[in-house]
Write a protein that holds these residues in place. Sequence first.
Motif, PDB file in Angstrom:
ATOM      1  N   TYR A  25     123.706 -14.189  66.589  1.00 16.44           N
ATOM      2  CA  TYR A  25     122.447 -14.918  66.367  1.00 16.44           C
ATOM      3  C   TYR A  25     121.291 -14.238  67.111  1.00 16.44           C
ATOM      4  O   TYR A  25     120.192 -14.121  66.589  1.00 16.44           O
ATOM      5  CB  TYR A  25     122.577 -16.370  66.838  1.00 16.44           C
ATOM      6  CG  TYR A  25     123.228 -17.307  65.852  1.00 16.44           C
ATOM      7  CD1 TYR A  25     122.671 -17.529  64.594  1.00 16.44           C
ATOM      8  CD2 TYR A  25     124.389 -17.988  66.182  1.00 16.44           C
ATOM      9  CE1 TYR A  25     123.267 -18.402  63.691  1.00 16.44           C
ATOM     10  CE2 TYR A  25     125.002 -18.866  65.277  1.00 16.44           C
ATOM     11  CZ  TYR A  25     124.433 -19.060  64.040  1.00 16.44           C
ATOM     12  OH  TYR A  25     125.005 -19.913  63.134  1.00 16.44           O
ATOM     13  N   PHE A  26     121.557 -13.796  68.345  1.00 19.39           N
ATOM     14  CA  PHE A  26     120.512 -13.155  69.154  1.00 19.39           C
ATOM     15  C   PHE A  26     120.078 -11.841  68.510  1.00 19.39           C
ATOM     16  O   PHE A  26     118.893 -11.538  68.441  1.00 19.39           O
ATOM     17  CB  PHE A  26     121.032 -12.923  70.578  1.00 19.39           C
ATOM     18  CG  PHE A  26     120.001 -12.335  71.499  1.00 19.39           C
ATOM     19  CD1 PHE A  26     118.805 -12.994  71.733  1.00 19.39           C
ATOM     20  CD2 PHE A  26     120.222 -11.130  72.141  1.00 19.39           C
ATOM     21  CE1 PHE A  26     117.837 -12.456  72.581  1.00 19.39           C
ATOM     22  CE2 PHE A  26     119.262 -10.587  72.991  1.00 19.39           C
ATOM     23  CZ  PHE A  26     118.081 -11.249  73.208  1.00 19.39           C
ATOM     24  N   PHE A  27     121.054 -11.079  68.013  1.00 18.00           N
ATOM     25  CA  PHE A  27     120.753  -9.811  67.336  1.00 18.00           C
ATOM     26  C   PHE A  27     119.814 -10.058  66.154  1.00 18.00           C
ATOM     27  O   PHE A  27     118.784  -9.409  66.013  1.00 18.00           O
ATOM     28  CB  PHE A  27     122.060  -9.160  66.863  1.00 18.00           C
ATOM     29  CG  PHE A  27     121.873  -7.901  66.071  1.00 18.00           C
ATOM     30  CD1 PHE A  27     121.603  -6.703  66.706  1.00 18.00           C
ATOM     31  CD2 PHE A  27     121.953  -7.901  64.681  1.00 18.00           C
ATOM     32  CE1 PHE A  27     121.426  -5.530  65.976  1.00 18.00           C
ATOM     33  CE2 PHE A  27     121.773  -6.741  63.946  1.00 18.00           C
ATOM     34  CZ  PHE A  27     121.513  -5.547  64.601  1.00 18.00           C
ATOM     35  N   SER A  29     117.967 -12.633  65.654  1.00 19.72           N
ATOM     36  CA  SER A  29     116.711 -13.293  66.028  1.00 19.72           C
ATOM     37  C   SER A  29     115.594 -12.269  66.203  1.00 19.72           C
ATOM     38  O   SER A  29     114.424 -12.597  66.179  1.00 19.72           O
ATOM     39  CB  SER A  29     116.883 -14.100  67.319  1.00 19.72           C
ATOM     40  OG  SER A  29     116.982 -13.233  68.428  1.00 19.72           O
ATOM     41  N   LYS A  30     115.979 -10.986  66.377  1.00 22.90           N
ATOM     42  CA  LYS A  30     114.982  -9.910  66.515  1.00 22.90           C
ATOM     43  C   LYS A  30     114.329  -9.582  65.181  1.00 22.90           C
ATOM     44  O   LYS A  30     113.278  -8.954  65.149  1.00 22.90           O
ATOM     45  CB  LYS A  30     115.661  -8.637  67.055  1.00 22.90           C
ATOM     46  CG  LYS A  30     116.308  -8.802  68.391  1.00 22.90           C
ATOM     47  CD  LYS A  30     115.312  -8.539  69.467  1.00 22.90           C
ATOM     48  CE  LYS A  30     115.716  -9.194  70.746  1.00 22.90           C
ATOM     49  NZ  LYS A  30     114.588  -9.419  71.637  1.00 22.90           N
ATOM     50  N   ILE A  31     114.995  -9.952  64.083  1.00 22.13           N
ATOM     51  CA  ILE A  31     114.475  -9.564  62.769  1.00 22.13           C
ATOM     52  C   ILE A  31     114.284 -10.749  61.822  1.00 22.13           C
ATOM     53  O   ILE A  31     113.944 -10.563  60.662  1.00 22.13           O
ATOM     54  CB  ILE A  31     115.384  -8.499  62.095  1.00 22.13           C
ATOM     55  CG1 ILE A  31     116.858  -8.937  62.104  1.00 22.13           C
ATOM     56  CG2 ILE A  31     115.236  -7.169  62.774  1.00 22.13           C
ATOM     57  CD1 ILE A  31     117.782  -7.982  61.385  1.00 22.13           C
ATOM     58  N   CYS A  32     114.505 -11.960  62.328  1.00 22.10           N
ATOM     59  CA  CYS A  32     114.321 -13.143  61.469  1.00 22.10           C
ATOM     60  C   CYS A  32     113.931 -14.335  62.337  1.00 22.10           C
ATOM     61  O   CYS A  32     114.408 -14.470  63.465  1.00 22.10           O
ATOM     62  CB  CYS A  32     115.610 -13.438  60.711  1.00 22.10           C
ATOM     63  SG  CYS A  32     115.488 -14.882  59.649  1.00 22.10           S
ATOM     64  N   HIS A  33     113.086 -15.223  61.769  1.00 25.83           N
ATOM     65  CA  HIS A  33     112.639 -16.392  62.558  1.00 25.83           C
ATOM     66  C   HIS A  33     113.758 -17.419  62.769  1.00 25.83           C
ATOM     67  O   HIS A  33     113.705 -18.218  63.699  1.00 25.83           O
ATOM     68  CB  HIS A  33     111.421 -17.045  61.894  1.00 25.83           C
ATOM     69  CG  HIS A  33     111.637 -17.391  60.452  1.00 25.83           C
ATOM     70  ND1 HIS A  33     112.494 -18.381  60.054  1.00 25.83           N
ATOM     71  CD2 HIS A  33     111.123 -16.857  59.315  1.00 25.83           C
ATOM     72  CE1 HIS A  33     112.497 -18.462  58.736  1.00 25.83           C
ATOM     73  NE2 HIS A  33     111.676 -17.536  58.254  1.00 25.83           N
ATOM     74  N   GLN A  34     114.775 -17.399  61.904  1.00 22.67           N
ATOM     75  CA  GLN A  34     115.956 -18.284  61.999  1.00 22.67           C
ATOM     76  C   GLN A  34     115.617 -19.778  62.057  1.00 22.67           C
ATOM     77  O   GLN A  34     116.273 -20.539  62.759  1.00 22.67           O
ATOM     78  CB  GLN A  34     116.798 -17.934  63.240  1.00 22.67           C
ATOM     79  CG  GLN A  34     117.400 -16.555  63.225  1.00 22.67           C
ATOM     80  CD  GLN A  34     118.249 -16.277  64.443  1.00 22.67           C
ATOM     81  OE1 GLN A  34     117.937 -16.738  65.532  1.00 22.67           O
ATOM     82  NE2 GLN A  34     119.306 -15.508  64.279  1.00 22.67           N
ATOM     83  N   PRO A  36     115.909 -23.437  61.209  1.00 22.99           N
ATOM     84  CA  PRO A  36     117.027 -24.156  60.576  1.00 22.99           C
ATOM     85  C   PRO A  36     116.671 -24.741  59.212  1.00 22.99           C
ATOM     86  O   PRO A  36     117.482 -24.724  58.293  1.00 22.99           O
ATOM     87  CB  PRO A  36     117.350 -25.270  61.574  1.00 22.99           C
ATOM     88  CG  PRO A  36     116.763 -24.826  62.859  1.00 22.99           C
ATOM     89  CD  PRO A  36     115.574 -23.991  62.523  1.00 22.99           C
ATOM     90  N   ARG A  52     115.408 -16.377  52.823  1.00 20.74           N
ATOM     91  CA  ARG A  52     114.783 -15.211  52.196  1.00 20.74           C
ATOM     92  C   ARG A  52     115.460 -13.918  52.664  1.00 20.74           C
ATOM     93  O   ARG A  52     115.764 -13.034  51.865  1.00 20.74           O
ATOM     94  CB  ARG A  52     113.272 -15.154  52.483  1.00 20.74           C
ATOM     95  CG  ARG A  52     112.574 -14.192  51.525  1.00 20.74           C
ATOM     96  CD  ARG A  52     111.091 -14.054  51.780  1.00 20.74           C
ATOM     97  NE  ARG A  52     110.352 -15.275  51.903  1.00 20.74           N
ATOM     98  CZ  ARG A  52     109.929 -16.016  50.893  1.00 20.74           C
ATOM     99  NH1 ARG A  52     110.196 -15.654  49.666  1.00 20.74           N
ATOM    100  NH2 ARG A  52     109.246 -17.115  51.118  1.00 20.74           N
ATOM    101  N   CYS A  53     115.707 -13.836  53.985  1.00 19.20           N
ATOM    102  CA  CYS A  53     116.383 -12.646  54.508  1.00 19.20           C
ATOM    103  C   CYS A  53     117.800 -12.550  53.946  1.00 19.20           C
ATOM    104  O   CYS A  53     118.262 -11.456  53.633  1.00 19.20           O
ATOM    105  CB  CYS A  53     116.419 -12.663  56.034  1.00 19.20           C
ATOM    106  SG  CYS A  53     114.808 -12.380  56.785  1.00 19.20           S
TER     107      CYS A  53
END
Lengths: 139, 152
Positions: A25-27, A29-34, A36, A52-53
């Motif tokens: 999840y942390f990885f 989180s660098k490339i997606c707003h995540q 919920p 979308r991602c």
Amino acid sequence: MWCVMIVAAPLLAHLHHNISSGLIYFFFSKICHQMPDRSFSIFGKQLAVCSRCSGLYFGFLAGSLSYPLFHSMKIKQIPDRKLLLLSGVPVALDIGLNITGFWQNTEFTRLFTGFILGFTASWYAVPGFCNIRWKKLGS
Amino acid sequence: MNSKPDKLVPAVIGGAIIGVISGIPFLNFINCFCCAGVILGGFFAVYFYKKNLVDTPLTYNDGALLGLLAGIFGLVISTILEQIIGINSAEMIEQMMEYAEEIPPETEELLRGLMENRGGFFMLETALGLVINAVFGLLGGIIGVAVLSKRR
């Protein structure tokens, strides 16, 4: 591998492997707003990236897997660049119309428009990756 | 025999694009869309390299190398920019905690653990940044060659 990680994060969380799940999840989180409310869930846990991602990455995977069915791997066949721009139009419309209030996008419109762009982008990237594999980098 | 132009300058320009997009607050939201800023940097590294190409063809090897280098330079530049602007990793974690309902609880648990070791957090963040920038920079470089090379 990338798509496996996206699905593995909620699965590992469901199995209480919180450190490995948290790292994935942390990885991402660098490339997606995540967010919920903008993500799909399995076992009550959201995927590692938003809808979308997810569409983009799974579209890229589907496009890469389907590439050999439509093109020769030996010949560098690249579609017209206009097609890549055109495939970005649904995403732009989905975001733009949502921001301006003309359209309320959903998880499925985000997934679908992302899938189109990811699928199309793969057809520009796969010939390049194949070409690098067959020649040595820097030669 | 035609010699190929230097790759360093275009890669640094591409890296600067990545660095500015990734290092400046709010602008870095562009990277929430599948690292679009990093892909763009790899693409522009190829674009600027191609401008200096005279008679030699643009190859995928060039694009991959340019994208990869741009991604690495981008990470260095964004880290420097973050230090200049004064973005502190620990402060960022604290801010993330305020919006804890927006992040998965597994990430939150990991971040709370990392708060206790800020040096370790910096190392982890840099290592992840390196992987992400290398992957998406390379992708941008390859797509750049596919889009910018002459059609046969």
